[in-house]
Scaffold this active site. Sequence first.
Site, mmCIF file in Angstrom:
data_model
loop_
_atom_site.group_PDB
_atom_site.id
_atom_site.type_symbol
_atom_site.label_atom_id
_atom_site.label_comp_id
_atom_site.label_asym_id
_atom_site.label_seq_id
_atom_site.Cartn_x
_atom_site.Cartn_y
_atom_site.Cartn_z
ATOM 1 N N GLU A 172 0.160 -9.187 -1.095
ATOM 2 C CA GLU A 172 -0.522 -8.567 0.006
ATOM 3 C C GLU A 172 -1.755 -7.722 -0.275
ATOM 4 O O GLU A 172 -1.969 -6.603 0.036
ATOM 5 C CB GLU A 172 0.375 -7.791 0.765
ATOM 6 N N HIS A 232 6.062 5.248 12.905
ATOM 7 C CA HIS A 232 6.491 6.221 11.873
ATOM 8 C C HIS A 232 5.297 6.718 11.213
ATOM 9 O O HIS A 232 5.385 7.559 10.242
ATOM 10 C CB HIS A 232 7.374 5.311 11.226
ATOM 11 N N ARG A 281 2.327 8.419 9.443
ATOM 12 C CA ARG A 281 1.961 9.759 9.186
ATOM 13 C C ARG A 281 1.002 10.350 10.128
ATOM 14 O O ARG A 281 0.914 11.355 10.594
ATOM 15 C CB ARG A 281 1.771 10.184 7.573
ATOM 16 N N GLU A 290 -2.248 4.987 3.043
ATOM 17 C CA GLU A 290 -2.312 3.520 2.579
ATOM 18 C C GLU A 290 -3.487 2.800 2.376
ATOM 19 O O GLU A 290 -3.528 2.124 1.369
ATOM 20 C CB GLU A 290 -1.590 2.877 3.711
ATOM 21 N N ASP A 302 0.768 -1.233 -0.064
ATOM 22 C CA ASP A 302 0.013 -0.041 -0.199
ATOM 23 C C ASP A 302 0.832 1.406 -0.051
ATOM 24 O O ASP A 302 0.279 2.291 0.234
ATOM 25 C CB ASP A 302 -0.982 0.010 1.261
ATOM 26 N N HIS A 305 13.189 5.283 12.760
ATOM 27 C CA HIS A 305 12.563 5.601 11.541
ATOM 28 C C HIS A 305 13.412 6.906 10.923
ATOM 29 O O HIS A 305 13.413 7.781 11.570
ATOM 30 C CB HIS A 305 11.225 5.701 11.095
HETATM 31 C C1 UD1 Z 1 6.538 5.077 3.908
HETATM 32 C C2 UD1 Z 1 5.104 4.636 3.253
HETATM 33 C C3 UD1 Z 1 4.509 3.657 4.356
HETATM 34 C C4 UD1 Z 1 5.578 2.741 4.972
HETATM 35 C C5 UD1 Z 1 6.826 3.447 5.376
HETATM 36 C C6 UD1 Z 1 7.548 2.240 5.908
HETATM 37 C C7 UD1 Z 1 3.988 5.935 1.648
HETATM 38 C C8 UD1 Z 1 3.184 7.184 1.459
HETATM 39 N N1 UD1 Z 1 4.409 5.908 2.885
HETATM 40 O O1 UD1 Z 1 6.416 6.112 4.757
HETATM 41 O O2 UD1 Z 1 3.184 3.363 4.044
HETATM 42 O O3 UD1 Z 1 4.785 2.096 6.049
HETATM 43 O O4 UD1 Z 1 7.210 3.960 4.240
HETATM 44 O O5 UD1 Z 1 8.541 2.674 6.652
HETATM 45 O O6 UD1 Z 1 4.146 4.999 0.792
HETATM 46 N N2 UD1 Z 1 13.994 8.999 4.795
HETATM 47 C C9 UD1 Z 1 15.350 8.825 4.836
HETATM 48 N N3 UD1 Z 1 15.966 7.595 4.710
HETATM 49 C C10 UD1 Z 1 15.262 6.564 4.298
HETATM 50 C C11 UD1 Z 1 13.915 6.584 4.277
HETATM 51 C C12 UD1 Z 1 13.249 7.741 4.577
HETATM 52 O O7 UD1 Z 1 15.817 9.546 4.985
HETATM 53 O O8 UD1 Z 1 15.735 5.651 3.893
HETATM 54 C C13 UD1 Z 1 13.127 10.200 5.407
HETATM 55 C C14 UD1 Z 1 13.273 11.333 4.040
HETATM 56 O O9 UD1 Z 1 13.194 12.521 4.484
HETATM 57 C C15 UD1 Z 1 11.752 11.033 3.463
HETATM 58 C C16 UD1 Z 1 11.215 10.972 4.738
HETATM 59 O O10 UD1 Z 1 11.947 9.920 5.707
HETATM 60 O O11 UD1 Z 1 11.465 12.206 2.718
HETATM 61 C C17 UD1 Z 1 9.740 10.066 4.744
HETATM 62 O O12 UD1 Z 1 9.797 8.829 3.835
HETATM 63 P P1 UD1 Z 1 8.440 8.561 3.008
HETATM 64 O O13 UD1 Z 1 8.766 7.158 2.136
HETATM 65 O O14 UD1 Z 1 7.770 9.682 2.412
HETATM 66 O O15 UD1 Z 1 7.351 8.299 4.287
HETATM 67 P P2 UD1 Z 1 7.329 6.999 5.368
HETATM 68 O O16 UD1 Z 1 6.837 7.807 6.470
HETATM 69 O O17 UD1 Z 1 8.711 6.432 5.279
HETATM 70 N N1 UDP Z 2 12.500 -3.485 10.396
HETATM 71 C C1 UDP Z 2 14.019 -3.199 10.117
HETATM 72 N N2 UDP Z 2 14.754 -2.551 10.939
HETATM 73 C C2 UDP Z 2 14.273 -1.845 11.670
HETATM 74 C C3 UDP Z 2 12.899 -1.443 12.011
HETATM 75 C C4 UDP Z 2 11.805 -2.555 11.174
HETATM 76 O O1 UDP Z 2 14.375 -4.288 9.187
HETATM 77 O O2 UDP Z 2 15.076 -1.060 12.470
HETATM 78 C C5 UDP Z 2 11.492 -4.123 9.722
HETATM 79 C C6 UDP Z 2 10.685 -5.060 10.196
HETATM 80 O O3 UDP Z 2 11.159 -6.400 10.477
HETATM 81 C C7 UDP Z 2 9.558 -5.042 9.251
HETATM 82 C C8 UDP Z 2 9.604 -3.888 8.401
HETATM 83 O O4 UDP Z 2 10.975 -3.266 8.699
HETATM 84 O O5 UDP Z 2 9.685 -6.093 8.444
HETATM 85 C C9 UDP Z 2 8.528 -2.875 8.907
HETATM 86 O O6 UDP Z 2 8.875 -1.805 8.249
HETATM 87 P P1 UDP Z 2 8.169 -0.232 8.730
HETATM 88 O O7 UDP Z 2 7.623 -0.190 10.073
HETATM 89 O O8 UDP Z 2 8.977 0.800 8.103
HETATM 90 O O9 UDP Z 2 6.806 -0.266 7.713
HETATM 91 P P2 UDP Z 2 5.257 -0.918 7.826
HETATM 92 O O10 UDP Z 2 5.685 -2.198 7.923
HETATM 93 O O11 UDP Z 2 4.672 0.062 8.886
HETATM 94 O O12 UDP Z 2 4.689 -0.312 6.402
#
Ligand code: UD1
Ligand code: UDP
Length: 371
Positions: A121, A209, A211, A135, A99, A242
């Site tokens: 999924e 994490h 939003r 999502e 999602d 995160h």
């Molecule tokens: C995203 C997904 C969410 C998922 C989550 C898993 C969307 C809209 N959201 O949310 O569904 O549950 O990932 O973690 O698709 N950033 C870094 N390095 C990284 C990752 C993120 O710096 O490796 C920072 C960046 O500033 C980025 C911000 O995190 O702009 C947010 O990342 P984003 O993918 O937009 O949203 P998530 O909250 O991570």
């Molecule tokens: N995870 C990881 N390292 C971390 C925290 C989580 O590898 O420090 C893994 C966790 O085992 C799971 C996935 O990341 O498989 C969950 O990701 P996240 O919480 O970012 O996203 P969501 O599942 O909510 O989409």
Amino acid sequence: MMKKKIGVVFGTRPEAIKMAPVIKELEKHKNQFETVIIVTAQHREMLDQVLHVFNINPTYDLNVMRPKQSLSDITVNVMKGLEEIFLDEKPDMILVHGDTTTSFAAALAAYYQQIPIGHVEAGLRTYDKYFPFPEEANRQLIDNLADLFFVPTELTKSNLLKENKSEDQIMVTGNTAIDAIQYTKQLNVNHELLNTIQGYKKPILLTMHRRENHGEPMKQVFKAIKRVVNEHEDVVVVMPVHLSPVVQELAKEMLSGNERIILSAPLEVDAFHKILSKSYLVLTDSGGLQEEAPAFDIPVLVLRDKTERPEGFTAGTLKVIGTEEEKVYQSIEQLLNNQVLYNKMAKADNPYGDGTASQIIVNTIKKYFNK
Ligand code: UD1
Ligand code: UDP
């Protein structure tokens, strides 16, 4: 069957973890499938950690991540990047997961070029379009475009049947998160946090994490955590934070400076799974963790008002507690103090399958092309 080209598109950490086993399975069938791995890098560092653990080398990398990116930034950059790749590669099918905005944009880009879409999924629902945001809308939109639905459970299948999807396009597979755990279990993991938590009877693993939890909900949860830690000397809280700047700032502001609250960088998934397996309890708003923790017999308190994973609730392995400080505090206290309740949650069955989801997915794709 003529060899088919399968484009696997993903961009965030959880998609990578849950698609890696599917890629590994496709690669076992090289005579039937050519796999094109396309990462959007909606996440950069957190995606690269997963690629490293699973030893996956993408064919294409769109490198879209920007600091504090907006949803439109991701959607536009992913769609433009994929348009070119799809025109060049002409995949016979693309696979997307779950999602995220990467998955939605990829599905839409594929649809525009009339490429069949397999949704891994599929079928999860809260039926509240702002919860989780964005999502819930993403997954409903993907399911409106998809041709094959790989659903983790019977319940998710029934959601799609109610939406008039045809039964012969739906396959119940279990969740590939369990396949991923079977992979990481075989790896040799050493991490200093494993030594640290050994010194405590009740390590709590915390991740947050989403939003919709940015700001006040997160503050409330962090306050509850501090109360619990202050009152229980046998508790240590580990929070791999995160990389979202919003989460980083608040976690550091509210949780640093306490020696029994450990804020760490995001962990590689094999180390994370190992630490999970040694935890007493998980507190999370993550989707994936609600599937993984039951496989390790660890109870989960879900920091959300609603979950799209009611199977875990029905099985008894998770409790949805929201984010209000007092409720979070009381719910943790209950599991720290009431061993009967704790054991009941810990021993409940994992409803997400036996780790063969990827095999079922790849077999289903074969049948799709053999029709
Ligand atoms: C995203 C997904 C969410 C998922 C989550 C898993 C969307 C809209 N959201 O949310 O569904 O549950 O990932 O973690 O698709 N950033 C870094 N390095 C990284 C990752 C993120 O710096 O490796 C920072 C960046 O500033 C980025 C911000 O995190 O702009 C947010 O990342 P984003 O993918 O937009 O949203 P998530 O909250 O991570
Ligand atoms: N995870 C990881 N390292 C971390 C925290 C989580 O590898 O420090 C893994 C966790 O085992 C799971 C996935 O990341 O498989 C969950 O990701 P996240 O919480 O970012 O996203 P969501 O599942 O909510 O989409």
